[in-house]
Motif scaffolding. Sequence first.
Motif, PDB file in Angstrom:
ATOM      1  N   SER A  69       0.830  -1.208   0.000  1.00  0.00           N
ATOM      2  CA  SER A  69       0.000   0.000   0.000  1.00  0.00           C
ATOM      3  C   SER A  69       0.864   1.258   0.000  1.00  0.00           C
ATOM      4  O   SER A  69       0.542   2.243  -0.677  1.00  0.00           O
ATOM      5  CB  SER A  69      -0.933  -0.004   1.208  1.00  0.00           C
ATOM      6  OG  SER A  69      -0.194   0.018   2.414  1.00  0.00           O
ATOM      7  N   VAL A  70       1.964   1.211   0.729  1.00  0.00           N
ATOM      8  CA  VAL A  70       2.880   2.368   0.746  1.00  0.00           C
ATOM      9  C   VAL A  70       3.531   2.542  -0.624  1.00  0.00           C
ATOM     10  O   VAL A  70       3.651   3.659  -1.145  1.00  0.00           O
ATOM     11  CB  VAL A  70       3.939   2.188   1.847  1.00  0.00           C
ATOM     12  CG1 VAL A  70       4.989   3.300   1.775  1.00  0.00           C
ATOM     13  CG2 VAL A  70       3.291   2.173   3.222  1.00  0.00           C
ATOM     14  N   VAL A 124       6.204   0.861 -11.252  1.00  0.00           N
ATOM     15  CA  VAL A 124       5.181   1.051 -10.220  1.00  0.00           C
ATOM     16  C   VAL A 124       4.065   1.992 -10.673  1.00  0.00           C
ATOM     17  O   VAL A 124       2.929   1.866 -10.218  1.00  0.00           O
ATOM     18  CB  VAL A 124       5.809   1.569  -8.902  1.00  0.00           C
ATOM     19  CG1 VAL A 124       6.627   0.482  -8.227  1.00  0.00           C
ATOM     20  CG2 VAL A 124       6.662   2.809  -9.127  1.00  0.00           C
ATOM     21  N   ALA A 125       4.382   2.919 -11.593  1.00  0.00           N
ATOM     22  CA  ALA A 125       3.370   3.876 -12.033  1.00  0.00           C
ATOM     23  C   ALA A 125       2.316   3.223 -12.915  1.00  0.00           C
ATOM     24  O   ALA A 125       1.108   3.468 -12.746  1.00  0.00           O
ATOM     25  CB  ALA A 125       4.040   5.039 -12.771  1.00  0.00           C
ATOM     26  N   PRO A 368       3.106 -11.322   1.920  1.00  0.00           N
ATOM     27  CA  PRO A 368       1.749 -11.183   2.466  1.00  0.00           C
ATOM     28  C   PRO A 368       1.584  -9.858   3.203  1.00  0.00           C
ATOM     29  O   PRO A 368       2.529  -9.401   3.855  1.00  0.00           O
ATOM     30  CB  PRO A 368       1.637 -12.361   3.446  1.00  0.00           C
ATOM     31  CG  PRO A 368       2.602 -13.364   2.916  1.00  0.00           C
ATOM     32  CD  PRO A 368       3.740 -12.560   2.357  1.00  0.00           C
ATOM     33  N   PRO A 369       0.437  -9.199   3.084  1.00  0.00           N
ATOM     34  CA  PRO A 369       0.243  -7.906   3.730  1.00  0.00           C
ATOM     35  C   PRO A 369       0.478  -7.974   5.242  1.00  0.00           C
ATOM     36  O   PRO A 369       0.190  -8.967   5.889  1.00  0.00           O
ATOM     37  CB  PRO A 369      -1.223  -7.572   3.437  1.00  0.00           C
ATOM     38  CG  PRO A 369      -1.569  -8.386   2.237  1.00  0.00           C
ATOM     39  CD  PRO A 369      -0.755  -9.633   2.365  1.00  0.00           C
ATOM     40  N   GLY A 370       1.024  -6.895   5.756  1.00  0.00           N
ATOM     41  CA  GLY A 370       1.277  -6.839   7.188  1.00  0.00           C
ATOM     42  C   GLY A 370       2.316  -5.775   7.485  1.00  0.00           C
ATOM     43  O   GLY A 370       3.109  -5.417   6.625  1.00  0.00           O
ATOM     44  N   ARG A 371       2.322  -5.297   8.683  1.00  0.00           N
ATOM     45  CA  ARG A 371       3.268  -4.259   9.066  1.00  0.00           C
ATOM     46  C   ARG A 371       4.590  -4.910   9.420  1.00  0.00           C
ATOM     47  O   ARG A 371       4.663  -5.834  10.199  1.00  0.00           O
ATOM     48  CB  ARG A 371       2.733  -3.463  10.245  1.00  0.00           C
ATOM     49  CG  ARG A 371       1.434  -2.752   9.949  1.00  0.00           C
ATOM     50  CD  ARG A 371       0.917  -2.024  11.169  1.00  0.00           C
ATOM     51  NE  ARG A 371       1.818  -0.970  11.578  1.00  0.00           N
ATOM     52  CZ  ARG A 371       1.651  -0.239  12.676  1.00  0.00           C
ATOM     53  NH1 ARG A 371       0.633  -0.472  13.461  1.00  0.00           N
ATOM     54  NH2 ARG A 371       2.511   0.707  12.987  1.00  0.00           N
ATOM     55  N   VAL A 372       5.675  -4.382   8.797  1.00  0.00           N
ATOM     56  CA  VAL A 372       6.980  -4.983   9.030  1.00  0.00           C
ATOM     57  C   VAL A 372       7.979  -3.964   9.547  1.00  0.00           C
ATOM     58  O   VAL A 372       9.118  -4.291   9.793  1.00  0.00           O
ATOM     59  CB  VAL A 372       7.518  -5.630   7.732  1.00  0.00           C
ATOM     60  CG1 VAL A 372       6.585  -6.699   7.259  1.00  0.00           C
ATOM     61  CG2 VAL A 372       7.728  -4.585   6.649  1.00  0.00           C
ATOM     62  N   ARG A 373       7.572  -2.752   9.706  1.00  0.00           N
ATOM     63  CA  ARG A 373       8.518  -1.737  10.161  1.00  0.00           C
ATOM     64  C   ARG A 373       8.717  -1.817  11.651  1.00  0.00           C
ATOM     65  O   ARG A 373       7.789  -2.114  12.411  1.00  0.00           O
ATOM     66  CB  ARG A 373       8.028  -0.347   9.746  1.00  0.00           C
ATOM     67  CG  ARG A 373       8.193  -0.077   8.254  1.00  0.00           C
ATOM     68  CD  ARG A 373       7.590   1.243   7.858  1.00  0.00           C
ATOM     69  NE  ARG A 373       6.127   1.185   7.912  1.00  0.00           N
ATOM     70  CZ  ARG A 373       5.346   2.208   7.655  1.00  0.00           C
ATOM     71  NH1 ARG A 373       5.840   3.379   7.386  1.00  0.00           N
ATOM     72  NH2 ARG A 373       4.033   2.072   7.710  1.00  0.00           N
ATOM     73  N   ALA A 374       9.919  -1.495  12.063  1.00  0.00           N
ATOM     74  CA  ALA A 374      10.223  -1.546  13.511  1.00  0.00           C
ATOM     75  C   ALA A 374       9.486  -0.469  14.239  1.00  0.00           C
ATOM     76  O   ALA A 374       9.159   0.569  13.680  1.00  0.00           O
ATOM     77  CB  ALA A 374      11.720  -1.391  13.707  1.00  0.00           C
TER      78      ALA A 374
END
Length: 374
Positions: A69-70, A124-125, A368-374
């Motif tokens: 999404s980002v 990506v565009a 797979p979608p999910g938050r991975v940032r510290a």
Amino acid sequence: MRAEGGFARQLARSDLVLIAAALIASGLGAVLVHSATSADSGSAYLVRHLLNLGIGLLLALLVVRLDRSVLRTLAPFVYLAGVLGLGLVLTPLGSEINGSRSWIQLPGGFSVQPSELAKVGLCVALPMLLAPAAERRQRPRAREILLAGAVTGVPVLLVMAQPDLGSALVLVALALGVLVVSGAAWPWLAGVLLAGVAAVTAAFTTPLLSPYQRDRLTAFLDPAADPLGIGYQTQQVRRAIAGGGWGGQGLHTGDLTSSGAIPFQETDFVFSAAGEELGFVGAAFVVLLLGLLVGRIALAGTRTEDPFVRLVCWAVAAWFAVQSVENIGMNLGLLPVTGLPLPFLSYGGSSMFACWAGVGIVIAVARPPGRVRA
């Protein structure tokens, strides 16, 4: 918010075959670049190649930390950055090398080639523009395809103005690949093909190409036409590959490679170093390695239900595939010399950064979608 361990586990579940193939290709490239340059420059090019690889890996790791999404949100900014770079190249900030004004010189002897960033931006565009149709379970509408054509046309025209025919062809092929996967109707695909043919025809029949680039095309049609210039270079490349036989002459012992007899061998013609020193077996390994890399990226696109992910993966796969075919083809004398580097293997910071950014994007969107940032 997940800890670093969570990110490490996510990365471990990424396509390790893809990562290994890219690492092996980059490492083999370092060996071949050193062979091609050690006679004149010692270990200088090897050190810079490894530095470029380190920066490329760091860039890939940064990209991997972003979720799909980002990346979808950032797509317009990445694209605009590439277009801005292509515009700056045509100003006094740009520098001309081998008849093409494609580089911007930076302090410390470094340079960047914005056309490489433009490839990343287009990867990506275009999916950002065409994915909504697939999400509606429809073919892209005329408005969406025309907008995608305009988004492709801007960097293509700017690249042709340098002029850089090779990069322009990669951008067109990339766009065509995305349109095919998006489900665009065949008349639109035929239109893109005709536009590409028209651009190539215009390049060959107008003064758009520089004299140096025209000499490259002349040498392709008749290698004996310029025996002291580009014709000499292409003949030496073919001699090197033919001289490798089945098993090669050995690393750092190739007659032409180790003597530095092939101009720009570390960039455009690094495949000839593999052919001479590693032989048919080594050259075939390079082809299979790049094929594996492209295949794993395309496979990631077929395994997902997310249209944006699918289009991104196929865009990167088309980019790597077309550029590899063009580079290896010009080394074998099957295609004209266009100055395209061999992905991951050729010397050059911009190419290495862009290729690893492409791998990072594929891993990031296919995870797979999910938050991975510290």
